[in-house]
Design an enzyme around this catalytic site. Structure first.
Site, PDB file in Angstrom:
ATOM      1  CB  VAL A 344      -8.203  -1.881   1.733  1.00 44.53           C
ATOM      2  CG1 VAL A 344      -7.211  -1.343   2.783  1.00 44.53           C
ATOM      3  CG2 VAL A 344      -8.448  -3.506   1.933  1.00 44.53           C
ATOM      4  CB  SER A 345      -8.526   3.625   3.011  1.00 44.49           C
ATOM      5  OG  SER A 345      -7.772   3.488   3.987  1.00 44.49           O
ATOM      6  CG  ASP A 346      -3.672   1.250   2.770  1.00 45.31           C
ATOM      7  OD1 ASP A 346      -4.816   0.443   2.560  1.00 45.31           O
ATOM      8  OD2 ASP A 346      -2.671   0.717   3.438  1.00 45.31           O
ATOM      9  CB  CYS A 347      -5.553  -1.456  -1.166  1.00 44.65           C
ATOM     10  SG  CYS A 347      -4.846  -2.477  -0.068  1.00 44.65           S
ATOM     11  CD  GLU A 350       0.292   4.258  -2.167  1.00 46.43           C
ATOM     12  OE1 GLU A 350       0.713   4.367  -3.175  1.00 46.43           O
ATOM     13  OE2 GLU A 350       0.564   4.875  -0.964  1.00 46.43           O
TER      14      GLU A 350
END
Length: 562
Positions: A344-347, A350
């Site tokens: 997942v890109s935002d996981c 972050e």
């Protein structure tokens, strides 16, 4: 008594890529717990029952009770009562922060993550659903099935005219009405396509399609260690494996992973949509570091750092993954654990951001930093998610056009078929890449710089006329606007030099409630118009989001100066 098991495997039917780090499941143990523990559980359940119409969500009090036993040495300072602004001193703020950090540390698991029920995904359920439909599978009509039919349907099941009701939907569920072109297509496929592909020689094509669908299902099962991407698909893939062969190894592997989705709280047994271990832990790390008490909470940071290092995906999906329509995952972080396998890109962004923040703290406090190669792999994954318009999608790059959503058959959710860009994912990518560029300027500098510039343009272009951004992964305009502002500020924008940020601040201030807080209803997501919570009640989390955006923007200091 139910016990929360952390980081445990067990049995030949289970497999893991990181020795089950991050795994969480509940198990009933009739001999566990003291008389006082059991009485406490019953008290939690009774209190929830009495207030269930006022407070519908559980507070995971059973989980908190379990984890506090594992962290007995953590002390939470007594509360500080603030009557007016004069009482708000640096000391009272510090005590309040320590109370929050103490609570957070007290419910951390021994393998370093924070446990908990968070999201649900639906796109991949169509694959096992299509297989079950193509096989015309019908289970045994047991007394339980008959009871469920009586409960669900308003007329006797055997009297229902399915042709007449095929396009009906309860008004409460009708979030995405079918376009006329879709109804026409489904009607054509049902009346013309079905008889055609059920007859020889066209039935040969259906058999071939079913075989291909099953190959994809097995591929997904194996690459997710039989967790699948979420609970909905997990149940259906388990069922398809049983329909194919009830004695198969695949079905046995599936059964062993069912408990990963079961969750116990004071409101009883339920199914998690998708566990969120990595997502929560990444933000918890950032929260602890931002408070400035690294030395005091070194034990929590050390454990969380180990979890982040143990949770990065170390390899791509097996075989020719592009043929199976999968994307690179080596170097990514997932929403839950690497056993799930879905990048997942935002996981990833972050978690990378958290790892980089930890790398700036002495290793004697937080442990050895993540290897440079692992950081580079994470950057490669993030860069691969950017679309031509500068935005970032979530699970895989955008591959299809928006018009394809006209064929979304799910009435209760929109944008269910293809990937799209999100302001939240784009902002997270900007923040992680900017920090990475500061610490590791030698790695792909031109690509990183170009990526950040395009992402910045995307955030500014997608801002709404009223100054907000629509948030898809939280409610809703408050959440999206917080991420939009964070992305702009990371690139050097602020309240003084950026009209977009000033508009965003004006929007947030216009939604502040008389009690000083913010409270946005889920109806904002549904109607795409900012809507306050009923009776204009404030919400602690959304108030924090709004304040984070205003402070990061520089609006607070600007107005204090004036």
């Amino acid at each position: 008594m139910w016990k929360l098991r952390i980081c445990e495997g067990g049995g030949l039917s289970l497999m893991s890529v990181n020795n089950y780090v991050g795994r969480e499941y509940w198990e009933f143990d009739p001999n566990a717990g003291t008389f006082e523990d059991k009485a406490e559980v019953e008290r939690y359940r009774e209190e929830f029952r009495r207030s269930r119409f006022k407070t519908k969500q559980s507070a995971d009090l059973l989980m908190q009770m379990e984890l506090r036993k594992e962290n007995p040495r953590i002390q939470i300072p007594p509360p500080v009562k603030v009557k007016d602004m004069i009482d708000v001193t640096e000391e009272t703020v510090a005590i309040t922060l320590r109370r929050g950090l103490g609570f957070l540390s007290s419910i951390q698991t021994h393998d370093g993550h924070w446990a908990g029920k968070m999201s649900s995904l639906s796109r991949l359920i169509y694959m096992p659903m299509s297989y079950l439909y193509g096989r015309r599978f019908v289970g045994e009509i047991s007394s339980l099935i008959q009871s469920l039919r009586q409960e669900i349907y308003i007329e006797p099941y055997h009297q229902i005219n399915w042709q007449k009701t095929r396009n009906m939907c309860a008004k409460e569920d009708l979030y995405y009405p079918h376009p006329l072109v879709q109804d026409m297509l489904w009607e054509f496929l049902y009346k013309v396509g079905e008889p055609l592909f059920s007859s020889w020689p066209f039935s040969i094509l259906r058999e071939k399609a079913l075989k291909v669908a099953m190959e994809h299902i097995h591929y997904e099962d194996e690459n997710s260690r039989y967790l699948c991407i979420a609970a909905g698909q997990k149940v259906l893939c388990l069922l398809t494996c049983w329909v194919e062969d009830p004695n198969s190894e695949a079905y046995r592997f599936h059964l062993a992973r069912v408990k990963d989705y079961l969750w116990i709280a004071e409101d009883g047994l339920k199914i998690q949509g998708t566990p969120s271990q990595t997502w929560i832990t990444s933000f918890a790390i950032q929260a602890i570091i931002s408070c400035g008490f690294n030395e005091e909470y070194r034990h929590s940071l050390l454990k969380a750092h180990d979890f982040i290092k143990n949770s990065q995906v170390q390899r791509n999906p097996s075989g020719d993954f592009t043929k199976m329509y999968r994307h690179i995952s080596k170097g990514a972080w997932v929403f839950s654990t690497p056993d799930n396998g879905w990048q997942v890109s935002d996981c990833t962004a972050e978690a990378l951001k958290a790892a980089l923040m930890l790398s700036k703290i002495p290793s004697e406090i937080v442990g050895r930093k993540l290897d440079t190669t692992c950081l580079y792999n994470a950057v490669d994954v993030i860069l691969s998610f950017q679309s031509n318009n500068g935005g970032f999608s979530a699970w895989e790059p955008v591959r299809s056009s928006r018009w394809f959503e006209m064929f979304n058959p799910a009435e209760f959710i929109e944008d269910a078929l293809i990937e799209r860009e999100y302001v939240e994912c784009t902002s997270s990518a900007i923040q992680a890449l900017t920090l990475f560029k500061e610490l590791y300027p030698e790695y792909r500098p031109k690509d990183v710089e170009t990526c950040i510039g395009k992402a910045l343009d995307y955030i500014q272009i997608t801002q709404n006329p009223d100054g907000s951004w629509y948030g898809c992964w939280g409610i809703c305009f408050t959440y999206g606007t917080w991420f939009g502002v964070e992305g702009l500020v990371t690139c050097g924008k602020n309240y003084n030099n950026c009209p977009s940020i000033r508009k965003a601040c004006d929007f947030l201030l216009s939604k502040q409630l008389p009690d000083g807080g913010w409270g946005e209803s889920y109806l904002s997501s549904q109607n795409k118009v900012y809507t306050n919570i009923e009776n204009n009640r404030s919400n602690l989390v959304q108030t924090a989001w709004a304040l984070l955006a205003l402070m990061k923007a520089g609006q607070v200091s600007q107005n204090l100066f004036i």
